[in-house]
Design a protein around this motif. Structure first.
Motif, short mmCIF file in Angstrom:
data_model
loop_
_atom_site.label_atom_id
_atom_site.label_comp_id
_atom_site.label_asym_id
_atom_site.label_seq_id
_atom_site.Cartn_x
_atom_site.Cartn_y
_atom_site.Cartn_z
N GLU A 10 0.83 -1.21 0.00
CA GLU A 10 0.00 0.00 0.00
C GLU A 10 0.86 1.26 0.00
O GLU A 10 0.58 2.23 -0.72
CB GLU A 10 -0.92 0.00 1.22
CG GLU A 10 -2.07 -0.98 1.13
CD GLU A 10 -3.02 -0.85 2.31
OE1 GLU A 10 -4.19 -1.25 2.17
OE2 GLU A 10 -2.61 -0.32 3.37
N GLN A 13 2.45 1.85 -3.36
CA GLN A 13 1.45 2.36 -4.29
C GLN A 13 1.18 3.84 -4.05
O GLN A 13 1.07 4.63 -4.99
CB GLN A 13 0.15 1.55 -4.17
CG GLN A 13 0.29 0.12 -4.67
CD GLN A 13 -0.95 -0.72 -4.39
OE1 GLN A 13 -1.78 -0.37 -3.54
NE2 GLN A 13 -1.08 -1.83 -5.10
N GLN A 22 8.18 -2.26 -7.28
CA GLN A 22 7.46 -2.90 -6.18
C GLN A 22 7.83 -4.38 -6.08
O GLN A 22 8.07 -4.89 -4.99
CB GLN A 22 5.95 -2.74 -6.38
CG GLN A 22 5.45 -1.31 -6.21
CD GLN A 22 3.95 -1.21 -6.33
OE1 GLN A 22 3.21 -2.07 -5.83
NE2 GLN A 22 3.47 -0.17 -6.98
#
Length: 288
Positions: A10, A13, A22
């Motif tokens: 999270e 992002q 990521q």
């Protein structure tokens, strides 16, 4: 999925990290957790110190691997755990002074001719002809082709940057012919699965499958150099430089932020070295 991993995803992002970054960060954190058989939030600064000593002295990992591990841990500590691990300020990736492999124009043509399936060959040809990174090539959309201006619009490249690169006329013809084989509304190189028409694909070609095809092609060719798909990009830039294209123009087409990065190709060009040697000869003529 653990709570820590979920928070990490999270946070990445929210920070706008690319999908590739990521994946790399998560893999690096997973390697650390597997080494200690404990989640990273239960580790101490001393644990991190020993881990990087292990990477450098025992595993002797490449500079890129060490850099990814360091960046991943710094991200975890700063944005997820909100802790202080002083060791991370001491760690430096080993210095590397290696030059990338470059193929000759004949070697590029030989390799591309050996690619068996037309959609793989079309994708790899596009990567070379426009100096693209692998993910930039396989994720090309139909709307990124500007036939009127004869340019290809690379969108969200490395660093989430856009750039324009020349679209060679022979490549445009190849892409038009290739698109006729699937007529996908979005992707130039849609994924192909057995039993499913490429027209209905929901995603582009998988990078893993294209890399596997390329590795097999290199083995079949008998070329002994260490060649990856990214070698096509290095080769393209070197061939442009040998043909007399200005280094700053190549820098813009490659999407390099620093001219020093592009200047690497002056060391890879045999023509550049030969021309420099001739100049040195001229300087020495007439000397006592």
């Amino acid at each position: 999925m653990t709570t820590l991993r979920h928070r990490m995803i999270e946070t990445m992002q929210l920070r706008g990290l690319s999908a590739n970054t990521q994946r790399a960060y998560l893999q690096a954190i997973q390697c650390l957790a597997e080494y200690y058989h404990r989640p990273p939030d239960q580790l101490s600064d001393n644990d991190i110190r020993h881990y990087f000593l292990y990477l450098h002295t025992e595993r002797r990992v490449a500079r890129s691997t060490s850099t990814i591990a360091l960046c991943a841990l710094k991200f975890l500590v700063e944005y997820v755990l909100h802790r202080s691990w002083p060791t991370l300020d001491l760690v430096r990736a080993p210095k590397a002074h290696t030059l990338p492999t470059v193929l000759s124009r004949d070697e590029v043509q030989t390799l591309l001719a050996l690619v068996r399936l037309p959609h793989h060959r079309a994708c790899l040809t596009t990567i070379y002809a426009c100096g693209l990174r692998c993910m930039e090539g396989i994720s090309l959309r139909v709307t990124q082709i500007d036939a009127a201006r004869m340019v290809l619009h690379v969108q969200a490249g490395k660093g989430t940057k856009d750039r324009l690169v020349p679209l060679p006329a022979p490549l445009l013809t190849l892409l038009r012919t290739h698109w006729q084989t699937h007529r996908h509304a979005i992707w130039l190189f849609p994924a192909r699965h057995r039993g499913h028409a490429p027209t209905t694909a929901h995603q582009p070609l998988a990078s893993e499958s294209l890399r596997a095809v390329w590795r097999a092609t290199v083995r079949q060719s008998g070329i002994q150099k260490h060649v990856t798909i990214h070698t096509l990009r290095h080769s393209w830039a070197t061939h442009l430089l040998e043909a007399g294209v200005n280094l700053r123009v190549i820098q813009a087409w490659l999407g390099h932020q620093s001219p020093q990065t592009t200047a690497l190709y002056t060391h890879l060009s045999p023509r550049t070295l030969t021309d420099a040697a001739k100049i040195c000869d001229d300087l020495c003529r007439g000397l006592p």
